[in-house]
Write a protein that holds these residues in place. Structure first.
Motif, PDB file in Angstrom:
ATOM      1  N   GLN A 400       0.692  -1.184  -0.012  1.00 37.17           N
ATOM      2  CA  GLN A 400      -0.078   0.001   0.002  1.00 37.17           C
ATOM      3  C   GLN A 400       0.819   1.316   0.128  1.00 37.17           C
ATOM      4  OE1 GLN A 400      -3.708   0.408   0.490  1.00 37.17           O
ATOM      5  NE2 GLN A 400      -3.512  -1.363  -0.633  1.00 37.17           N
ATOM      6  N   VAL A 401       2.221   1.301   0.187  1.00 35.66           N
ATOM      7  CA  VAL A 401       3.224   2.394   0.336  1.00 35.66           C
ATOM      8  C   VAL A 401       3.948   2.816  -0.762  1.00 35.66           C
ATOM      9  CG1 VAL A 401       2.982   1.964   2.697  1.00 35.66           C
ATOM     10  CG2 VAL A 401       4.697   1.093   1.438  1.00 35.66           C
ATOM     11  N   ALA A 402       4.193   4.010  -0.868  1.00 37.39           N
ATOM     12  CA  ALA A 402       5.087   4.351  -1.905  1.00 37.39           C
ATOM     13  C   ALA A 402       6.611   3.897  -1.521  1.00 37.39           C
ATOM     14  CB  ALA A 402       5.298   6.042  -1.825  1.00 37.39           C
ATOM     15  N   VAL A 510      -6.292  -5.553  -1.831  1.00 30.59           N
ATOM     16  CA  VAL A 510      -5.809  -4.759  -3.109  1.00 30.59           C
ATOM     17  C   VAL A 510      -5.110  -5.742  -3.769  1.00 30.59           C
ATOM     18  CG1 VAL A 510      -4.721  -2.844  -3.844  1.00 30.59           C
ATOM     19  CG2 VAL A 510      -5.863  -2.595  -1.783  1.00 30.59           C
ATOM     20  N   ALA A 511      -4.944  -5.863  -5.064  1.00 26.24           N
ATOM     21  CA  ALA A 511      -4.124  -6.551  -5.933  1.00 26.24           C
ATOM     22  C   ALA A 511      -2.777  -6.363  -5.774  1.00 26.24           C
ATOM     23  CB  ALA A 511      -4.666  -6.295  -7.373  1.00 26.24           C
ATOM     24  N   LEU A 512      -1.987  -7.306  -5.565  1.00 29.58           N
ATOM     25  CA  LEU A 512      -0.676  -7.271  -5.290  1.00 29.58           C
ATOM     26  C   LEU A 512       0.325  -6.646  -6.544  1.00 29.58           C
ATOM     27  CD1 LEU A 512       0.058 -10.591  -3.623  1.00 29.58           C
ATOM     28  CD2 LEU A 512      -0.403  -8.404  -2.459  1.00 29.58           C
ATOM     29  N   LYS A 513       1.130  -5.846  -6.480  1.00 26.04           N
ATOM     30  CA  LYS A 513       1.957  -5.299  -7.229  1.00 26.04           C
ATOM     31  C   LYS A 513       2.873  -6.150  -7.749  1.00 26.04           C
ATOM     32  CE  LYS A 513       1.718  -0.689  -4.878  1.00 26.04           C
ATOM     33  NZ  LYS A 513       2.485   0.091  -4.167  1.00 26.04           N
ATOM     34  N   SER A 514       3.298  -6.096  -9.183  1.00 22.23           N
ATOM     35  CA  SER A 514       3.992  -6.927  -9.916  1.00 22.23           C
ATOM     36  C   SER A 514       5.682  -6.425  -9.951  1.00 22.23           C
ATOM     37  CB  SER A 514       3.689  -7.168 -11.205  1.00 22.23           C
ATOM     38  OG  SER A 514       3.699  -6.120 -11.981  1.00 22.23           O
ATOM     39  N   LYS A 515       5.909  -5.290  -9.254  1.00 31.23           N
ATOM     40  CA  LYS A 515       7.140  -4.567  -9.027  1.00 31.23           C
ATOM     41  C   LYS A 515       7.978  -4.420  -7.655  1.00 31.23           C
ATOM     42  CE  LYS A 515       7.712  -4.022 -13.656  1.00 31.23           C
ATOM     43  NZ  LYS A 515       8.926  -4.694 -14.584  1.00 31.23           N
ATOM     44  N   PRO A 516       9.028  -4.583  -7.685  1.00 33.27           N
ATOM     45  CA  PRO A 516       9.791  -4.414  -6.423  1.00 33.27           C
ATOM     46  C   PRO A 516       9.617  -2.870  -5.838  1.00 33.27           C
ATOM     47  CG  PRO A 516      11.163  -5.693  -7.730  1.00 33.27           C
ATOM     48  CD  PRO A 516       9.962  -4.981  -8.567  1.00 33.27           C
TER      49      PRO A 516
END
Length: 546
Positions: A400-402, A510-516
């Motif tokens: 969820q964070v930047a 929330v859908a999981l991000k695909s980038k580190p």
């Protein structure tokens, strides 16, 4: 003025790391975590013997555990903030050195005061390792893939957790070693971990002109410390409703308010308050508080149950706790693998909350003569719940964070889990001391006037009892009291697990991000490899930029 960011040695290539490359890069980190957890859990089954040899009380027993949790809690946000500013690898190595030094000096303790002080040092180190392990993984691996590797980290946690008590029990039961070697045995593994970390872990370093929020760190530490001192001493040194209670709780509230004021004005706060505008972070952090109560109460009080309520040796006490660790091992690895394949994580959190609440409630029925197979089932259910919740609460937050808030956000969840553990162990330790005293007095009264004159020997007002030196009728009273007392501890902890379940139900998936979760701009590497060579560090540095 906003902090400026400077970078050197830009890496323009973007490649993906393969599974073997990631595992090699994480090998030193996982070894470091293994050493820290092993060194922490290795004393759990030795503590009754340690406190007895050093002439401590039930209060001392609680504080040996609480001191490490307290310093870990206070240090975790600071480590998280430092990881956003300096080399993560260097910070991992520093935290590992601090922890090992605290362990070695703890092994030389001649009284409980010295031991508690050394545990504070240990806690500072393990606070760094706990926060940085999640942060380093987030810097290298996308949230979608991270479930898989969080499962591996959970497996390391489980193996060290079960191996620690077993090894500690064997060491304590071995005459030519003794309990002091529980603190020394981790040193060789720590040296190996430091060497492996130096060779395998390479991450970008973002250097910014910042001012570390030392005042904020001091205020949050003071607020938590004052609260824990009150919880530990209330009902023993003074009444729950007394001027000491009002002074300590009031002082803690004032310090907490000052902390919020300082954080709201700090240019680079140790815990950015804006993070809590995100509903997921707020819910996950609060849920972690309650999970911490359940997790640490289980690991702390089981050793007393098996040794003082059932008369088992330290070694056997470790063996008997395997069902809970097996449950944690299975659920953390399986949930991590499935989350990576499906990208769905909330169902695991909710299921974990249900199992954890049920397990704690069942453990609340413990008595000194409860059949072991019942206890094993209750522990396994609790372990399954813990494994599903611990890593995935961090994962939900990191998603969820930047990138610039990754360290702070990760450490916030760990901070609340440690805070819950520290408060839980303190409060539940006080509850147990009171309940055991009550049950012992009732049992001795039933034996007759002569036995009743012994008072509350072996509980909060006396020392940890040596069951082998007690007459059979008195021993049975003590065992029954500790069995019932530990059961009460879990019964008091169960509602907190239920609160954790309620909170995770309201977390939005929330859908999981695909980038580190790293900065897009190139950054300086922790260590530059020789020119013209393509090593794992090159791949790692490039991949985390992808």
């Amino acid at each position: 003025m906003a902090p400026s960011e400077t970078t050197t040695d830009p890496v323009s290539t973007s490649v993906d790391m393969t599974h073997p490359q990631i595992m090699k890069a994480l090998s030193g980190l996982m070894l470091g975590m293994f050493v820290a957890i092993l060194s922490s859990t290795i004393v759990s089954n030795a503590l009754p013997q340690i406190i007895s040899d050093l002439g401590g009380t039930q209060s001392s027993y609680t504080w040996v555990v609480t001191a490490a949790l307290l310093s870990m809690t206070a240090a975790t946000p600071l480590w998280g903030k430092l990881s956003d500013l300096f080399s993560k690898k260097l910070l991992v190595q520093i935290s590992l050195v601090i922890y090992v030094l605290g362990s070695v000096v703890a092994g030389m303790s001649q009284n409980t005061g010295t031991l508690i002080a050394c545990r504070v040092v240990q806690g500072i180190g393990v606070g760094g390792l706990s926060a940085l392990a999640q942060i380093v993984m987030a810097a290298m691996i996308s949230p979608r893939e991270r479930g898989r590797y969080s499962g591996y980290l959970g497996a390391v946690f489980a193996v060290a957790t079960v191996g620690g008590p077993l090894l500690g029990g064997v060491i304590t039961d071995t005459d030519w070693l003794g309990w002091r070697w529980c603190f020394y045995v981790g040193a060789p593994f720590a040296i190996i971990a430091l060497i492996v970390l130096q060779k395998t872990l390479r991450l970008p370093v973002v250097r910014r002109d910042v001012k570390v929020d030392w005042l904020g760190a001091f205020l949050i530490s003071a607020a938590v410390s004052l609260l824990l001192i009150w919880v530990t001493q209330a009902g023993d040194s003074y009444e729950w409703i007394s001027w000491q209670t009002w002074a300590m709780t009031g002082g803690s509230v004032v310090l907490g308010l000052l902390f919020v004021l300082v954080e709201s004005r700090a240019s680079d706060p140790i815990i950015p308050l804006r993070l809590f505008r995100n509903k997921t972070i707020t819910l996950a952090s609060t849920a972690s508080l309650f999970v911490g109560i359940a997790m640490f109460s289980g690991t702390v009080f089981f050793s007393q149950f098996f040794q003082l309520a059932r008369g088992e040796s330290p070694t056997m006490s470790g063996i008997l706790t395997i069902p809970m660790i097996a449950g944690l091992f299975v659920s953390s690895t399986v949930s991590g693998q499935v989350i990576t394949k499906t990208g769905r994580w909330k169902a695991w959190l909710v299921s974990g909350g249900v199992l954890l609440t049920a397990g704690m409630g069942l453990l609340g029925t413990l008595r000194h003569d409860t059949p072991y197979w019942h206890i094993a089932v209750y522990m396994a259910v609790t372990g399954l719940g813990l494994g599903m919740m611990m890593q995935n609460l961090v994962l939900a937050t990191q998603n969820q964070v930047a990138p610039e808030d990754l360290g702070a956000a990760s450490s916030v969840v760990t901070f609340f889990r440690s805070l819950g553990g520290a408060m839980g162990v303190s409060a539940l330790g006080a509850v147990m001391a009171h309940r055991v005293t009550h049950y012992v007095q009732d049992g001795l009264t039933a034996l007759g006037p002569k036995a009743a004159a012994m008072g509350h020997s072996g509980t909060a007002g006396g020392g940890i009892p040596d069951l082998d030196k007690l007459p059979a009728p008195i021993r049975e009273v003590i065992e029954s009291a500790y069995g019932h007392g530990v059961g009460d501890v879990f019964l008091y902890a169960a509602p907190f697990a239920l609160l954790g379940l309620v909170l995770v139900v309201f977390i939005k998936e929330v859908a999981l991000k695909s980038k580190p979760s790293v900065h897009t701009p190139a950054a300086a590497s922790d260590a530059a490899p020789p020119a013209g060579t393509a090593k794992i560090g090159d791949i790692a540095d490039a991949a985390v930029k992808a």
